[in-house]
Design an enzyme around this catalytic site. Sequence first.
Site, mmCIF file in Angstrom:
data_model
loop_
_atom_site.group_PDB
_atom_site.id
_atom_site.type_symbol
_atom_site.label_atom_id
_atom_site.label_comp_id
_atom_site.label_asym_id
_atom_site.label_seq_id
_atom_site.Cartn_x
_atom_site.Cartn_y
_atom_site.Cartn_z
ATOM 1 N N SER A 54 0.724 -1.002 0.117
ATOM 2 C CA SER A 54 0.077 0.085 -0.149
ATOM 3 C C SER A 54 0.998 1.257 -0.050
ATOM 4 C CB SER A 54 -0.959 -0.007 0.932
ATOM 5 O OG SER A 54 -0.373 0.008 2.400
ATOM 6 N N THR A 97 -1.401 3.782 3.261
ATOM 7 C CA THR A 97 -0.851 4.784 3.572
ATOM 8 C C THR A 97 -0.130 4.658 4.846
ATOM 9 O OG1 THR A 97 -2.825 6.078 2.619
ATOM 10 C CG2 THR A 97 -1.196 7.384 4.141
ATOM 11 N N THR A 120 1.666 6.830 -0.026
ATOM 12 C CA THR A 120 0.888 5.985 -0.244
ATOM 13 C C THR A 120 1.120 5.591 -1.754
ATOM 14 O OG1 THR A 120 -1.418 5.141 -0.003
ATOM 15 C CG2 THR A 120 -1.047 7.449 -0.644
ATOM 16 N N THR A 162 -5.315 8.301 6.912
ATOM 17 C CA THR A 162 -5.400 6.877 6.272
ATOM 18 C C THR A 162 -6.658 6.590 6.110
ATOM 19 O OG1 THR A 162 -4.302 4.567 6.179
ATOM 20 C CG2 THR A 162 -5.127 5.437 8.366
ATOM 21 N N GLY A 163 -6.956 5.647 4.895
ATOM 22 C CA GLY A 163 -8.151 5.398 4.494
ATOM 23 C C GLY A 163 -8.772 5.831 3.305
ATOM 24 N N ARG A 181 -6.177 9.107 -10.746
ATOM 25 C CA ARG A 181 -6.948 9.363 -9.244
ATOM 26 C C ARG A 181 -5.780 9.666 -8.275
ATOM 27 N NH1 ARG A 181 -6.610 7.535 -3.860
ATOM 28 N NH2 ARG A 181 -8.439 7.956 -2.807
HETATM 29 N N1 GLY Z 1 -5.674 7.452 1.865
HETATM 30 C C1 GLY Z 1 -4.846 7.056 0.627
HETATM 31 C C2 GLY Z 1 -5.744 7.367 -0.571
HETATM 32 O O1 GLY Z 1 -6.926 7.314 -0.432
HETATM 33 O O2 GLY Z 1 -5.004 7.350 -1.474
#
Ligand code: GLY
Length: 323
Positions: free
Chosen positions: A66, A184, A202, A235-236, A212
């Site tokens: 990740s 992340t 991340t 994070t998330g 994106r």
């Molecule tokens: N928190 C990392 C992302 O949404 O890319």
Amino acid sequence: MAGKDLLAVSANTKIGSVNKPVVLSTWSFGKEANAGAWETLGKGGRALDAVEKGVMVAEADPKNHSVGYSGLPDRDGRVTLDACIMDENFNCGSVMFLEHIVHPISVARMVMEKTPHIQMAGQGALAFALANGFEKKNLLTPEAEKIWRDWLKTADYAPQVNIEEKLFEISKDPLPGGPDNHDTIGMIALDASGNLSGACTTSGLAYKRHGRVGDSPIIGAGLYVDNEVGAATATGVGEEVIRIAGAHLIVELMRQGASPEAACKQAIERIVRIRPEKAKQIQVAFLALNKKGEYGAYCLRQGFSYAVRTGSEETIYKAKSVY
Ligand code: GLY
């Protein structure tokens, strides 16, 4: 229940004074990253240097899918990285949608220190990195490619829940998300001189649309540092973090007197309030540290852990959650 690397688990996040220096990172893999940061912090070094060195551990780890090298790719099989860094003087740098570079955090720092800009993206960021001595590398490891190719069989996309199932064994959950699908590393630190800094890096949501960009390279969303008050990171699912300018919100709540945990909780509750149905489907977690060295976290769903290192403790804590 305890993973072998787990030094201790608390059902509660911790609030309390700690001696400087202190470093916190998202997820249990933050323990190794904190150790990298401690090589600087433990010798009285600067928080900015520590957080860069610390998150580089996760960026280079081929087992971590990740962050950085070996990150899971987007739906087209491209590994695109987001990162930002911020110091005690509101200096900040960010790269987003960056390919082929193992340490985007160091490119972000270079944007901060060597350009008049804050954010660079895509091909321009890559050209800047290469011109400044970074090497081009294929970040898609065979293991990450296999995971992506398996996903391609259905190509069923939903932003994934981030749950450390292995650690907390909470996964009888029908929602999407696998054991290692946390994303992340956000790291925030207070050094022996009393200065704060942070870093966030991340590979973003797995199988995202090509192009994106999430919250992690957005100053004020994935990371914010105000040396008078504190620092926060996230994070998330980044879209929900950006929507509330999460890290900046938490720092402002701390400025108004909230503890780090209370500030994180209020930010999480705001996500629930504005997108109640979405909030049940995803994970978002925040981590905060104030100027006194107090720290705390809060998340949407059970399963978020964070790693803390001080002169006297090296601990992985489980954060409280709404669900
Ligand atoms: N928190 C990392 C992302 O949404 O890319």
